[in-house]
Design an enzyme around this catalytic site. Sequence first.
Site, PDB file in Angstrom:
ATOM      1  N   ASP A 102     -43.123   5.970 130.519  1.00 43.68           N
ATOM      2  CA  ASP A 102     -43.197   6.685 129.250  1.00 43.68           C
ATOM      3  C   ASP A 102     -41.885   6.596 128.473  1.00 43.68           C
ATOM      4  OD1 ASP A 102     -45.634   7.409 130.240  1.00 43.68           O
ATOM      5  OD2 ASP A 102     -45.338   9.572 130.086  1.00 43.68           O
ATOM      6  N   HIS A 253     -40.239   6.800 133.781  1.00 45.72           N
ATOM      7  CA  HIS A 253     -39.770   6.696 132.398  1.00 45.72           C
ATOM      8  C   HIS A 253     -38.846   5.490 132.239  1.00 45.72           C
ATOM      9  CE1 HIS A 253     -41.158  10.872 132.557  1.00 45.72           C
ATOM     10  NE2 HIS A 253     -41.252  10.819 131.238  1.00 45.72           N
TER      11      HIS A 253
END
Length: 445
Positions: A102, A253
């Site tokens: 992400d 991430h």
Amino acid sequence: MAAIAILIIIAAAFLYGEREAVLPAASAQPLLAPASASGTEDAVRADPNEGGGASVVPLQELAVQSKQEAVVTVPLLSAVSASATARATSTQAEKIVYLTFDDGPSKLTGQVLSILKEEEVTATFFVLGEHAKQSPELIQRMKEAGHAIGNHTYNHEYDDLYSSFPRFWDQIKRTEEVVREITGVRPAMVRAPGGTYGHFDETYFKLLEQGGYKVFDWDVDSGDSKRRGVPAAEIVKNATSEKLKDEMIVLLHDGTGHEESVKALPEIIKFYKKHGYTFRALSPDQKPVQFSLADASKIKTKPAPSKAWIESHIEPNAALFGPGEPLYVEAGGVATKLAAGEYELTDGQYMVPLRSTMERLGAKVSWDGQSQSAVIVWGDATVIIEPLKETLVSKGVEVSSPLTPVQFSRKNNSLWISLRPLLEATGHPIVSFEAGREERRVKAM
């Protein structure tokens, strides 16, 4: 005496058969001939009930089998055991892990992509529109490597995203257009910043689904965003400590500040490979993992969109991801593709979104708020479109009539217009139409 002998034989056969019938699989193992460890030559007997399966039987035992009929049950037991093993193997579910990243792309994304390439692993990137716009080369690199690209909104600002569904929708559409411009494909997968729990109410889930999107949460949180500077060792531990299931979606991430996540990635991949997992990218065709709704008291009350807003935004959007023929438009030596849902055939006219269609063909489009009109500049042509008057005025090129009545509609905050008068006003009259089973084409001068 003969009668007594016959009774004894029948009783012995009955007892032997009953013992064979109830013999458990585990107790059958000693009857299977082990591989020779003494150098004695072995014979391999193929099992006729299995595809090429075989049991190893010492030659000495084969000789005994030829003299003692009772021992012929040995290969039968071997066949049963081999068959059971084959069934267990064939029904064993494939184990799949989905690595998801992400908040990118960032300067770290290139390192992540290099690691994935080296490890021959595919993954899914839920990207932010504002970052994708700044680094289109990384988005293109993701696509070329076979990774999936999902939508993580435009700027990740919670206060805006979760104030109302139309605000969330606006960010999804902005990012969608950024990714489409880079890759030619609209991302149908969405991940909510922070996850859906405590952020989504039933309206968010329902309207996104109706609009053609799939919302994905995760099974395993690596914890790399719980605070700044989470060390790689802790990230690895979090990403590998959950109870293993046949399918796992791991949250990671690749945004700015996640250098430790990059360091942890090879160890995470190594762990799942060791445990027999296959790495895949998520697909909108699969059933998504979604968190349950939080208690209503824990979710900030959000105003529901109006029926008119839903009709103009949600309902037509689903067609973007549904079946249908694309429309190819060629004008002035430039061609563009409009997916199903990016155009409509109404009363014999193709209706298209004004700004996106013309910008794809190379024109510049601006909006004059004071006069409530759109201005198109394409080569020598300037076209002024006045939706309230349902007219367009052409300047700079010869047209049959400089003032043309035209059909308009509004969808997804976009102004839609009939294609023929739009092209004619810019000096590109249509010369041919084609409509086939797989595509439609409009060719203009």
